[in-house]
Design a protein around this motif. Structure first.
Motif, mmCIF file in Angstrom:
data_model
loop_
_atom_site.group_PDB
_atom_site.id
_atom_site.type_symbol
_atom_site.label_atom_id
_atom_site.label_comp_id
_atom_site.label_asym_id
_atom_site.label_seq_id
_atom_site.Cartn_x
_atom_site.Cartn_y
_atom_site.Cartn_z
ATOM 1 N N ILE A 6 0.914 -1.207 0.232
ATOM 2 C CA ILE A 6 0.018 0.008 0.014
ATOM 3 C C ILE A 6 0.825 1.075 -0.047
ATOM 4 O O ILE A 6 2.051 1.183 0.493
ATOM 5 C CB ILE A 6 -1.009 0.001 1.304
ATOM 6 C CG1 ILE A 6 0.016 -0.032 2.616
ATOM 7 C CG2 ILE A 6 -2.126 -1.150 1.169
ATOM 8 C CD1 ILE A 6 -1.064 0.052 3.776
ATOM 9 N N ARG A 7 0.440 2.271 -0.666
ATOM 10 C CA ARG A 7 1.184 3.491 -0.574
ATOM 11 C C ARG A 7 0.114 4.795 -0.249
ATOM 12 O O ARG A 7 -0.599 4.786 -0.653
ATOM 13 C CB ARG A 7 1.382 3.684 -2.098
ATOM 14 C CG ARG A 7 2.674 4.337 -2.537
ATOM 15 C CD ARG A 7 3.051 4.256 -4.101
ATOM 16 N NE ARG A 7 4.471 4.813 -4.080
ATOM 17 C CZ ARG A 7 5.418 3.889 -5.203
ATOM 18 N NH1 ARG A 7 4.747 2.891 -5.578
ATOM 19 N NH2 ARG A 7 6.540 4.331 -5.230
ATOM 20 N N ARG A 8 0.791 5.540 0.637
ATOM 21 C CA ARG A 8 0.060 6.641 1.342
ATOM 22 C C ARG A 8 0.911 7.807 1.313
ATOM 23 O O ARG A 8 2.238 7.653 1.626
ATOM 24 C CB ARG A 8 -0.341 6.275 2.794
ATOM 25 C CG ARG A 8 -1.379 5.125 3.110
ATOM 26 C CD ARG A 8 -2.758 5.441 2.554
ATOM 27 N NE ARG A 8 -3.633 4.320 2.404
ATOM 28 C CZ ARG A 8 -3.838 3.675 3.536
ATOM 29 N NH1 ARG A 8 -3.936 4.102 4.927
ATOM 30 N NH2 ARG A 8 -4.699 2.545 3.559
ATOM 31 N N GLY A 9 0.525 8.939 1.203
ATOM 32 C CA GLY A 9 1.026 10.211 1.455
ATOM 33 C C GLY A 9 1.923 10.833 0.337
ATOM 34 O O GLY A 9 1.993 10.171 -0.778
ATOM 35 N N SER A 10 2.888 11.710 0.520
ATOM 36 C CA SER A 10 3.564 12.532 -0.378
ATOM 37 C C SER A 10 4.930 12.765 0.236
ATOM 38 O O SER A 10 4.933 13.001 1.513
ATOM 39 C CB SER A 10 3.170 13.482 -1.195
ATOM 40 O OG SER A 10 2.788 14.424 -0.130
ATOM 41 N N GLY A 11 6.043 13.185 -0.494
ATOM 42 C CA GLY A 11 7.199 13.672 0.056
ATOM 43 C C GLY A 11 8.418 12.272 -0.060
ATOM 44 O O GLY A 11 8.246 11.583 -1.041
ATOM 45 N N SER A 12 9.510 12.408 0.692
ATOM 46 C CA SER A 12 10.422 11.541 0.534
ATOM 47 C C SER A 12 10.010 10.002 0.894
ATOM 48 O O SER A 12 9.204 10.032 1.917
ATOM 49 C CB SER A 12 11.717 11.608 1.443
ATOM 50 O OG SER A 12 11.374 11.839 2.651
ATOM 51 N N PRO A 13 10.210 9.091 0.113
ATOM 52 C CA PRO A 13 9.851 7.611 0.268
ATOM 53 C C PRO A 13 9.988 7.087 1.714
ATOM 54 O O PRO A 13 11.417 6.968 1.804
ATOM 55 C CB PRO A 13 10.146 6.847 -0.776
ATOM 56 C CG PRO A 13 11.311 7.544 -1.475
ATOM 57 C CD PRO A 13 11.032 8.985 -1.374
ATOM 58 N N LEU A 14 9.329 6.032 2.362
ATOM 59 C CA LEU A 14 9.393 5.395 3.243
ATOM 60 C C LEU A 14 9.143 4.167 3.320
ATOM 61 O O LEU A 14 7.716 4.078 3.235
ATOM 62 C CB LEU A 14 9.109 6.395 4.649
ATOM 63 C CG LEU A 14 9.392 5.667 5.854
ATOM 64 C CD1 LEU A 14 11.167 5.656 6.308
ATOM 65 C CD2 LEU A 14 8.775 6.286 7.262
ATOM 66 N N LEU A 15 9.828 3.155 3.709
ATOM 67 C CA LEU A 15 9.554 1.656 3.504
ATOM 68 C C LEU A 15 9.243 1.199 4.720
ATOM 69 O O LEU A 15 9.978 1.444 5.824
ATOM 70 C CB LEU A 15 10.495 0.945 2.795
ATOM 71 C CG LEU A 15 10.374 -0.646 2.860
ATOM 72 C CD1 LEU A 15 9.290 -1.052 1.852
ATOM 73 C CD2 LEU A 15 11.484 -1.358 2.215
ATOM 74 N N LEU A 16 8.207 0.540 5.269
ATOM 75 C CA LEU A 16 7.774 -0.154 6.217
ATOM 76 C C LEU A 16 7.619 -1.770 6.255
ATOM 77 O O LEU A 16 7.150 -1.977 5.027
ATOM 78 C CB LEU A 16 6.223 0.315 6.766
ATOM 79 C CG LEU A 16 6.100 1.737 6.964
ATOM 80 C CD1 LEU A 16 4.816 2.093 7.412
ATOM 81 C CD2 LEU A 16 7.328 2.178 7.794
ATOM 82 N N VAL A 17 8.434 -2.576 7.034
ATOM 83 C CA VAL A 17 8.509 -3.895 6.882
ATOM 84 C C VAL A 17 8.121 -4.549 7.919
ATOM 85 O O VAL A 17 8.579 -4.181 9.048
ATOM 86 C CB VAL A 17 10.065 -4.415 6.649
ATOM 87 C CG1 VAL A 17 9.944 -5.601 6.182
ATOM 88 C CG2 VAL A 17 10.499 -3.569 5.521
ATOM 89 N N HIS A 18 7.049 -5.372 7.995
ATOM 90 C CA HIS A 18 6.544 -5.901 9.078
ATOM 91 C C HIS A 18 7.150 -7.181 9.647
ATOM 92 O O HIS A 18 8.145 -7.521 9.035
ATOM 93 C CB HIS A 18 4.677 -6.252 8.816
ATOM 94 C CG HIS A 18 4.856 -7.158 7.869
ATOM 95 N ND1 HIS A 18 4.890 -8.794 7.926
ATOM 96 C CD2 HIS A 18 4.549 -6.994 6.478
ATOM 97 C CE1 HIS A 18 4.846 -9.358 6.797
ATOM 98 N NE2 HIS A 18 4.609 -8.594 5.835
ATOM 99 N N GLY A 19 6.744 -7.690 10.794
ATOM 100 C CA GLY A 19 7.231 -8.995 11.450
ATOM 101 C C GLY A 19 6.440 -10.443 11.023
ATOM 102 O O GLY A 19 5.863 -10.231 10.000
ATOM 103 N N ILE A 20 7.097 -11.340 11.323
ATOM 104 C CA ILE A 20 6.593 -12.637 11.107
ATOM 105 C C ILE A 20 5.033 -12.831 11.303
ATOM 106 O O ILE A 20 4.731 -12.210 12.362
ATOM 107 C CB ILE A 20 7.384 -13.726 11.664
ATOM 108 C CG1 ILE A 20 6.954 -15.181 11.287
ATOM 109 C CG2 ILE A 20 7.285 -13.930 13.300
ATOM 110 C CD1 ILE A 20 7.828 -16.208 11.812
ATOM 111 N N GLY A 21 4.247 -13.184 10.543
ATOM 112 C CA GLY A 21 2.955 -13.291 10.707
ATOM 113 C C GLY A 21 2.001 -12.006 10.813
ATOM 114 O O GLY A 21 1.028 -12.265 10.873
ATOM 115 N N GLY A 22 2.636 -10.984 10.228
ATOM 116 C CA GLY A 22 2.041 -9.802 10.063
ATOM 117 C C GLY A 22 1.676 -9.426 8.673
ATOM 118 O O GLY A 22 1.626 -10.240 7.750
ATOM 119 N N SER A 23 1.449 -8.229 8.462
ATOM 120 C CA SER A 23 1.180 -7.589 7.084
ATOM 121 C C SER A 23 1.261 -6.213 7.067
ATOM 122 O O SER A 23 1.730 -5.569 8.062
ATOM 123 C CB SER A 23 -0.313 -8.092 6.760
ATOM 124 O OG SER A 23 -1.229 -7.192 7.363
#
Length: 307
Positions: A6-23
Motif C-alpha cells: 500500500i502507498r500513502r502520502g507524499s514526500g520522500s519515500p519511506l518503506l515499512l517492513v512488518h514482522g513474522i505473521g504480520g502484514s
C-alpha cells in the motif's frame, strides 16, 4: 518480485517492513502520521497478507533478496526504511549488504538470541501461534474484550488491554493464516546467525529501538545488536513491549521522523512529550488478569464441545 503493498502520502519515500505473521496492516497505528510527512510504502512480505509465497525456501536471506528485487523493480533502491521484529532484522540485513536502503530504523529486531534464549523464543512464539489458531472461531469476541486482549497479548505488548481492538483482531487473524509461519520461525531460531556491519561501513543513519518490556526479543539482546552494528544508535522505549508502534505510537513516530531526517536529536525529546510513570501503565489487577484467563479457558472449552 510481485509483492502486495500500500502507498500513502507524499514526500520522500519511506518503506515499512512488518514482522513474522504480520502484514502491511500491522502499521495501522502509525501509518497516517508517517504519511503526513512521507510517501509511505508498506509491503506484505512473501507468504504474508496478499503476497504469494516464494517458490523456494523462506529464510531471512531469501526474504531480503525478494525485498531487494521489489525495490529495484519499483525504482526505490536507497529508500529509508523501518522494520519491526523479523522485519527489523530484515532491514538490518539489507543495511549490511549496502546499496539497498538509506536511513534505517530497526524496532526490536530478532536474531540476537543466544543459549537458552533460542528455545525460549522458538517455543513461546510457536505456542502462541498455535493457541491463536485454535481460538480463531472466537477471536473477534476475545479481541474486542479488554480481558481477552490482556490474556492473549502480554507476550507482545506492555499494555495489552489498551491495544486497539480492531488492530488486535486483524493481527491475530494474520498470525493464524500465514502459510509460511512455521518455516520462517524455524529459520529465525535455528537458521543462519545475523551478520553485522563493520564500524564506519554504513553511509546512512541506523537507529535500533528496543522496548524495555519486550518478552519476545529480550532487552538483554540489545548490546549484541550494537556489537554487530557498531554504527547504530540505540533508543530505549521505556514503556513498551515488543511492538512500540502498538504501545507507544506517538513516540515511535517521533523516533522514525527524527531518524530519517538525518538531523541530531536527543532521546529525551523523543520520549518526553507523552511520557507518564510506568506505574500508571502497569498491568491491571489480578481480577482482570484472572478474568482474561477464564475467557480463554472458556473459549477453549466451547471449541472442544463444538468439535
Amino acid at each position: 518480485m510481485a509483492l502486495h503493498f500500500i502507498r500513502r502520502g507524499s514526500g520522500s519515500p519511506l518503506l515499512l517492513v512488518h514482522g513474522i505473521g504480520g502484514s502491511c496492516r500491522s502499521w495501522s497505528t502509525i501509518l497516517d502520521a508517517l504519511a503526513a510527512e512521507h510517501e509511505v510504502i508498506a509491503v506484505d512480505l512473501p507468504g504474508h497478507g496478499a503476497s504469494p509465497p516464494l517458490a523456494g525456501p523462506h529464510t531471512i536471506g531469501t526474504l531480503a533478496d525478494a525485498l531487494t528485487a521489489f525495490l529495484a523493480e519499483q525504482g526505490l533502491l536507497g529508500i529509508d526504511a523501518v522494520g519491526s521484529s523479523m522485519g527489523a532484522r530484515l532491514v538490518l540485513e539489507l543495511a549490511r549488504r549496502g546499496g539497498v536502503l538509506g536511513a534505517v530504523v530497526s524496532l526490536d529486531p530478532g536474531g540476537f538470541w543466544e543459549g537458552w534464549e533460542v528455545p525460549f523464543f522458538y517455543h513461546s512464539v510457536a505456542l502462541s501461534q498455535k493457541l491463536v489458531t485454535a481460538l480463531q472461531p472466537v477471536m473477534p469476541t476475545l479481541m474486542h474484550s479488554a480481558a481477552g486482549r490482556t490474556a492473549l497479548l502480554p507476550q507482545f505488548s506492555a499494555r495489552p488491554w489498551a491495544v486497539d481492538a480492531q488492530l488486535a483482531q486483524e493481527e491475530m487473524h494474520s498470525l493464524a493464516h500465514t502459510p509460511v509461519f512455521a518455516e520462517l520461525l524455524d529459520a529465525l531460531a535455528h537458521g543462519e546467525v545475523q551478520q553485522g556491519a563493520a564500524k564506519g561501513s554504513l553511509p546512512a543513519p541506523l537507529v535500533i529501538g528496543w522496548g524495555r518490556h519486550d518478552r519476545v526479543c529480550l532487552p538483554g539482546q540489545a548490546p549484541r545488536a550494537l556489537a554487530a552494528f557498531p554504527d547504530a544508535r540505540l533508543y530505549w522505549f521505556a514503556d513498551s513491549g515488543h511492538f512500540p508502534q502498538w504501545d507507544q505510537p506517538a513516540e515511535t513516530v517521533r523516533l522514525i521522523l527524527a531518524s530519517v531526517s538525518r538531523q541530531s536529536f536527543r532521546d529525551e525529546d523523543i520520549a518526553a512529550a507523552d511520557r507518564r510513570p510506568m506505574k500508571t501503565r502497569a498491568l491491571p489487577g489480578a481480577a482482570v488478569a484472572a478474568a482474561g484467563l477464564l475467557v480463554v479457558a472458556g473459549a477453549l472449552w466451547l471449541l472442544r464441545r463444538q468439535r
